[in-house]
Write a protein that holds these residues in place. Structure first.
Motif, PDB file in Angstrom:
ATOM      1  N   GLN A 116     -51.993 -10.313 -55.577  1.00 30.49           N
ATOM      2  CA  GLN A 116     -52.574 -10.232 -54.229  1.00 30.49           C
ATOM      3  C   GLN A 116     -53.442 -11.456 -53.940  1.00 30.49           C
ATOM      4  O   GLN A 116     -53.361 -12.063 -52.867  1.00 30.49           O
ATOM      5  CB  GLN A 116     -53.401  -8.939 -54.120  1.00 30.49           C
ATOM      6  CG  GLN A 116     -53.996  -8.675 -52.744  1.00 30.49           C
ATOM      7  CD  GLN A 116     -52.928  -8.446 -51.687  1.00 30.49           C
ATOM      8  OE1 GLN A 116     -51.851  -7.955 -51.990  1.00 30.49           O
ATOM      9  NE2 GLN A 116     -53.218  -8.823 -50.444  1.00 30.49           N
TER      10      GLN A 116
ATOM     11  N   CYS B 263     -51.289 -14.426 -53.274  1.00 25.51           N
ATOM     12  CA  CYS B 263     -50.689 -14.332 -51.927  1.00 25.51           C
ATOM     13  C   CYS B 263     -51.692 -14.768 -50.857  1.00 25.51           C
ATOM     14  O   CYS B 263     -51.339 -15.501 -49.920  1.00 25.51           O
ATOM     15  CB  CYS B 263     -50.241 -12.895 -51.641  1.00 25.51           C
ATOM     16  SG  CYS B 263     -48.825 -12.377 -52.603  1.00 25.51           S
ATOM     17  N   GLU B 264     -52.927 -14.306 -50.991  1.00 27.38           N
ATOM     18  CA  GLU B 264     -53.968 -14.663 -50.012  1.00 27.38           C
ATOM     19  C   GLU B 264     -54.208 -16.175 -49.992  1.00 27.38           C
ATOM     20  O   GLU B 264     -54.341 -16.782 -48.922  1.00 27.38           O
ATOM     21  CB  GLU B 264     -55.270 -13.925 -50.333  1.00 27.38           C
ATOM     22  CG  GLU B 264     -55.211 -12.430 -49.998  1.00 27.38           C
ATOM     23  CD  GLU B 264     -56.389 -11.656 -50.578  1.00 27.38           C
ATOM     24  OE1 GLU B 264     -57.326 -12.289 -51.106  1.00 27.38           O
ATOM     25  OE2 GLU B 264     -56.373 -10.407 -50.497  1.00 27.38           O
TER      26      GLU B 264
ATOM     27  N   LEU C 221     -45.846 -20.538 -54.213  1.00 28.33           N
ATOM     28  CA  LEU C 221     -44.613 -19.746 -54.014  1.00 28.33           C
ATOM     29  C   LEU C 221     -43.699 -19.820 -55.228  1.00 28.33           C
ATOM     30  O   LEU C 221     -42.996 -18.861 -55.541  1.00 28.33           O
ATOM     31  CB  LEU C 221     -43.874 -20.247 -52.774  1.00 28.33           C
ATOM     32  CG  LEU C 221     -44.287 -19.547 -51.477  1.00 28.33           C
ATOM     33  CD1 LEU C 221     -43.748 -20.298 -50.288  1.00 28.33           C
ATOM     34  CD2 LEU C 221     -43.776 -18.116 -51.447  1.00 28.33           C
TER      35      LEU C 221
ATOM     36  N   LEU D  43     -44.965 -17.257 -57.513  1.00 27.70           N
ATOM     37  CA  LEU D  43     -44.615 -15.911 -57.022  1.00 27.70           C
ATOM     38  C   LEU D  43     -43.121 -15.632 -57.179  1.00 27.70           C
ATOM     39  O   LEU D  43     -42.719 -14.503 -57.492  1.00 27.70           O
ATOM     40  CB  LEU D  43     -45.019 -15.769 -55.553  1.00 27.70           C
ATOM     41  CG  LEU D  43     -46.535 -15.670 -55.298  1.00 27.70           C
ATOM     42  CD1 LEU D  43     -46.847 -15.824 -53.826  1.00 27.70           C
ATOM     43  CD2 LEU D  43     -47.078 -14.345 -55.829  1.00 27.70           C
TER      44      LEU D  43
ATOM     45  N   ASP E 119     -48.781  -8.134 -48.320  1.00 26.27           N
ATOM     46  CA  ASP E 119     -49.004  -9.566 -48.085  1.00 26.27           C
ATOM     47  C   ASP E 119     -47.895 -10.416 -48.686  1.00 26.27           C
ATOM     48  O   ASP E 119     -47.542 -11.465 -48.152  1.00 26.27           O
ATOM     49  CB  ASP E 119     -50.346  -9.987 -48.698  1.00 26.27           C
ATOM     50  CG  ASP E 119     -51.524  -9.581 -47.821  1.00 26.27           C
ATOM     51  OD1 ASP E 119     -51.283  -9.205 -46.665  1.00 26.27           O
ATOM     52  OD2 ASP E 119     -52.672  -9.638 -48.302  1.00 26.27           O
ATOM     53  N   LEU E 120     -47.354  -9.973 -49.820  1.00 23.19           N
ATOM     54  CA  LEU E 120     -46.295 -10.735 -50.500  1.00 23.19           C
ATOM     55  C   LEU E 120     -45.069 -10.844 -49.603  1.00 23.19           C
ATOM     56  O   LEU E 120     -44.483 -11.924 -49.432  1.00 23.19           O
ATOM     57  CB  LEU E 120     -45.930 -10.053 -51.830  1.00 23.19           C
ATOM     58  CG  LEU E 120     -44.837 -10.724 -52.660  1.00 23.19           C
ATOM     59  CD1 LEU E 120     -45.233 -12.138 -53.049  1.00 23.19           C
ATOM     60  CD2 LEU E 120     -44.542  -9.917 -53.929  1.00 23.19           C
TER      61      LEU E 120
ATOM     62  N   LEU F 296     -45.823 -13.045 -46.563  1.00 28.23           N
ATOM     63  CA  LEU F 296     -45.772 -14.456 -46.960  1.00 28.23           C
ATOM     64  C   LEU F 296     -44.324 -14.937 -47.085  1.00 28.23           C
ATOM     65  O   LEU F 296     -43.970 -16.014 -46.580  1.00 28.23           O
ATOM     66  CB  LEU F 296     -46.501 -14.633 -48.302  1.00 28.23           C
ATOM     67  CG  LEU F 296     -46.443 -16.015 -48.955  1.00 28.23           C
ATOM     68  CD1 LEU F 296     -47.193 -17.044 -48.108  1.00 28.23           C
ATOM     69  CD2 LEU F 296     -47.022 -15.980 -50.362  1.00 28.23           C
TER      70      LEU F 296
END
Length: 962
Positions: free
Chosen positions: A293, A296-297, A312, A315, A343-344, A347
């Motif tokens: 999280q 992502c933020e 990214l 992720l 959020d993921l 994004l």
């Protein structure tokens, strides 16, 4: 003249031919080392790594390193530097040095030189030898002493040696930790030296206390020295230490995320991203939901594309692991977030259409992985987002020839294959997008898109027919230039057409392919397309292409190879005319096929060379021939029920013998022979499987399917005719549940299940042997042969190459001569081996351990036949050793109590990482002559001499009677 005397000396010394070459090469290099010219000496030194590569056994390596140590001791600094480079290049051979003490003693003598450069080279040399001398206290002391030197070159060398010894020795790491801590924190130490000392702390992971103290020191450094270089080096060392010790990984992830979020410097942020990627690859399970999280933020907030791309990529790495399931799972006490609202996902959706290709690719990859791994019903919007993102990326990258665009396109196409496999209902739209884009794309992109279409069609064959029309149109209009890309595209398109056609190729498809190939002057392209046709079972097409190539090769070995492939394709083509219930035509088709197979095997044998013996190909084809002959024999046996029915007294004979099967007449014995033959073939297929360590998984699966065909027929014979009562269908019923990776496997599985159902239904209804039972067996054979055989990749191409080279000692002077051993002594046989690899080691599987089997048999006896315990008659031993740096060695103690010549056989097999044993060989044989020991011989002679007067007296007495 000198060379002749050298050769005769070596020959007299009793070395084998290979050892003669090794010794000659070593003596040649030794001559260079003794030269008075510096250039010749340097040339001789730098040629040693090639010698080690060619003759990787300890006896030569030990001698060579001792000679190099002498050069190091007495030479100048440039020669020492050359020896250092050779040592670093030959790191995997260091543990083969037998006289380590002598070698280190010669090297270490230079540490007392007045020249700081000589001392520095010696320290680097010791550091390079750390793997074989980790606990040498004099080396430890010298390194500690040199860290306090006033010469920068020597201090840097000491830092290098300290890092290497810390990685190998716990004692050294514990001892040096405080010293390094003092130097780093000391005001007198220059900053550039501190930056070189800090990375040593990454090796302080030998125990928890040491790791904890190193971590505390790094924590202090990060806060005390906020300069960019210091923070970057300290953080990276911190990460490597956490990755090795494993205990503090979650804390390290939090620390890196903290720096990523709060530190304004881009260099520090980039370092944090790089280290997060390292931890995401190594320990994805330690990433908590909060960590993902936070990342992502950061990615949503950052205005910089380069940083967003890095985050990214982290992720997208995590999205393909278990971490993504942790992220979407419902935590205890908390309500889990829906995948659509997280959020993921937000994004990933934002990034899918980003103007930076890399960011868009990672965004699409994250969406694809979420779609495939989160098996929820309400993901329709997410699925559509993934598909649209992939389509836009495909359109963007297929028009661009640059390497960056092609790398992005590969990511997108991999995601398409993954999506089609995980969500089959999306595959139709994915395929339509690819086909539409195929017409307007660049050639480089077209090749990759063809590979993607082939992969999807292999998984979902129902899509094949829909592709064929578009593919044929494209094949007609494709350019005819002889560029490499055009040639590659021809092969890729033909492959997709073969996959999409599934069954036989239509005449129209063949005509289009041949018409295009006629204008192509490149024979290699034609061969590759023919090879693909053989793999997909399109043997008619393959035969014509092989025929066209026969006159275009320059070597007779290539001619025979192509000719054999043509004959095998013709043989398999003969089997396509088989029809159920028509057994006489089946026999003639098999006979015709065997005729071509026999021609082909003769040609294949002629194509083999000592360097390329084609052993797998020959064995595979021989097994196919024997299998076809066994099928033919079984059909004849089934027909014999009509031509030679049981005699009228068969029932009486059966009652007399107590065997109910005898009432069927002679067919019962023939069926028993057939069953044994099929079991023997299955065993031979199993042996071929075990001998194919370097084969790819598709080839091994193909061999396994041939073995299952043999077992299926032997089971059917047993269940229908020989032993219907005890036949069990449980172990065979599960074959259809496994996922088939190719059309050939799919069709074979379908045949297996159909045959098993037929056999099971007949087994319950009728008593053997009726015409229905024999018809069922014949139909099973025809069904198996109607599936075109697939010649897989390993038949044509060897991507991985692994071989083992054994050396036995003592070894005889002449291979035919036996080694002399006294019968009251035991022979210590030392077996050394080297694992040799090709250009892609460990591509399919790696060697975990080597199993050595030593056995001895008595060839010929000499002397009297004494009564000896049965245990002393033979030697049968087995040992398992793990190779280190591709080298292994072990010893066997063998007993030869019986006088005579014994044959010792050493055979090696390997075990891979999955615990599967492979019979790779080699098999080496030596002879031992067991001689009577002198003491026993003396006692025996004394006893014989004592008995002689007695025998003469008896003879005189016998004469005196007459």
């Amino acid at each position: 003249m000198a060379s002749n005397s050298t050769k005769s000396f070596l020959a007299d010394a009793g070395y084998g031919e290979q050892e003669l070459d090794a010794n000659s090469a070593l003596m040649e290099l030794d001559k260079g080392l003794r030269s008075g010219k510096l250039g010749e000496q340097c040339e001789a030194v730098v040629r040693f790594p090639r010698l080690f590569q060619k003759y990787p056994f300890p006896i030569l390596i030990n001698s060579a390193f001792l000679k190099l140590a002498d050069v190091f001791r007495v030479g100048n600094n440039f020669l020492r530097l050359c020896v250092l480079k050779v040592t670093q290049q030959s790191e995997k051979h260091l543990e083969k040095i037998l006289n380590v003490d002598e070698f280190v003693k010669r090297i270490f003598s230079v540490i007392h030189s007045n020249d700081p450069v000589a001392r520095a080279i010696t320290l680097r040399m010791l550091g390079s030898l750390a793997s074989i001398i980790p606990e040498r206290k004099n080396a430890h002391h010298s390194i500690r002493q040199s860290l306090d030197s006033h010469d920068n070159v020597e201090v840097e060398a000491a830092v290098f040696a300290a890092a290497n010894f810390s990685a190998q020795s716990k004692d050294f790491a514990v001892g040096i930790c405080n010293k390094i801590s003092e130097m780093i924190q000391g005001l007198a130490t220059p900053v550039d030296l501190k930056l070189k000392l800090i990375p040593i702390l990454q090796h302080m992971h030998h125990d928890a206390i040491l790791a904890s103290s190193a971590r505390q020191l790094l924590q202090q450094l990060v806060t005390s020295y906020p300069s960019t270089k210091m923070v970057i080096v300290s953080l990276h060392t911190f990460t490597l230490l956490a990755a090795s010790s494993l205990v503090d990984t979650p804390k390290q992830i939090q620390l890196l995320l903290q720096y990523l979020k709060n530190d304004p410097r881009k260099a520090v942020k980039r370092l944090a991203i790089q280290d997060l990627k390292l931890l995401a690859n190594k320990t994805p399970h330690t990433w908590s939901r909060e960590n993902i999280q936070a990342l992502c933020e950061c990615a949503l907030q950052t205005p910089y594309d380069s940083l967003k791309l890095g985050m990214l990529s982290v992720l997208s790495t995590l999205s393909g692991t278990i971490a993504i399931k942790h992220y979407f799972s419902i935590a205890s006490g908390n309500v889990g977030s829906s995948p659509r609202s997280s959020d993921l996902v937000r994004l990933a959706q934002e990034c899918c259409y980003h103007n930076n290709r890399g960011i868009a690719a990672h965004g699409v990859r994250v969406l694809t992985n979420i779609t495939v791994s989160c098996q929820e019903k309400d993901l329709l919007a997410l699925e559509q987002d993934a598909v649209f993102g992939l389509e836009s990326l495909l359109v963007l990258c297929s028009q661009d020839d640059s390497p960056g665009a092609q790398a992005t396109l590969k990511i997108a196409l991999n995601c398409m294959v993954k999506l089609a496999k995980g969500r089959p209902h999306l595959s139709q739209s994915v395929v339509e997008t690819l086909l539409t884009q195929l017409h307007s794309a660049q050639d480089t992109a077209r090749i990759l898109m063809c590979h993607c279409l082939a992969a999807i069609a292999m998984q979902l064959p129902v899509l094949g027919d829909g592709m064929l029309g578009d593919l044929m149109e494209l094949y007609k209009v494709i350019g005819r230039s002889a560029t490499d890309k055009q040639q590659e595209l021809l092969v890729s398109l033909a492959t997709v057409i073969f996959v999409a056609s599934q069954k036989a190729l239509s005449a129209e498809v063949k005509a289009v392919i041949k018409q295009q190939l006629e204008s192509v002057s490149n024979g290699w392209t034609v061969y590759r397309i023919a090879r693909q046709a053989s793999r997909m079972g399109n043997h008619d097409m393959a035969r014509e292409l092989y025929q066209s190539l026969l006159t275009q090769v320059a070597s007779e070995h290539f001619y025979f190879w192509l000719n054999s492939l043509k004959e095998f394709s013709q043989a398999e083509q003969c089997l396509t005319g088989l029809q159920e219930e028509n057994y006489s035509s089946a026999l003639s088709c098999i006979a015709e096929s065997l005729k071509f197979y026999h021609k082909g095997i003769a040609s294949l044998t002629a194509a083999s060379t000592p360097l390329n013996p084609l052993s797998f190909q020959c064995e595979f084809v021989k097994l196919r021939i024997d299998l076809l002959q066994a099928f033919s024999q079984l059909i004849c046996t089934c027909n014999s029920l009509k031509t030679s029915p049981p005699p009228a007294i068969a029932t009486t004979i059966a009652m007399t013998l107590g065997s109910d099967l005898q009432r069927c007449g002679r067919i019962s014995n023939q069926m028993k022979q057939s069953m044994e033959e099929f079991r023997s073939l299955a065993s031979r297929y199993g042996d071929l499987y075990q001998a194919s360590f370097d084969a790819d998984s598709a080839t091994l699966r193909n061999v396994e399917l041939q073995q299952q065909s043999c077992l299926l027929i032997s089971h059917a014979i047993e269940a229908l005719i020989l032993d219907p009562e005890s036949a069990s269908f449980q172990e065979y019923g599960s074959t259809g549940t496994t996922h088939a990776d190719s059309e050939y496997e799919r069709r074979m599985m379908s045949v297996y299940n159909h045959v098993l159902e037929e056999v099971e239904s007949l087994n319950r209804k009728y008593t053997p042997v009726s015409y229905m039972h024999t018809a069922c067996l014949c139909n099973a054979i025809i069904s198996l042969l109607k599936v075109p055989l697939s010649f897989q990749r390993y038949f044509f191409q060897k991507l991985q190459s692994t071989s083992i080279k054994l050396a036995l000692s003592p070894s005889p002077r002449n291979p035919a001569e036996p080694i002399a051993v006294q019968n009251n002594q035991q022979l210590a046989l030392k077996v050394e081996g080297v694992v040799q690899h090709g250009s892609k080691p460990g591509l399919f599987r790696k060697i975990q351990s080597v199993c050595l089997n030593v056995s001895s048999t008595l060839q010929s006896k000499s002397g009297q036949d004494y009564k000896i315990p049965i245990d002393n008659m033979t030697n049968e031993m087995e040992q398992r050793v793990e190779p280190h740096n591709d080298y292994f060695s072990t010893q066997f103690l063998l007993n030869f109590a019986i006088l005579g010549t014994h044959n010792i056989t050493v055979e090696s097999s390997v075990k891979d990482a999955n615990g599967i044993v492979w019979k790779t060989g080699p098999r080496t044989t030596i002879f031992v002559k067991s001689l009577e020991d002198p003491y026993s011989q003396q006692i025996r002679l004394q006893q014989q001499q004592a008995q002689q007067p007695l025998q003469q007296q008896q003879q005189r007495n016998a004469y005196s009677r007459f």
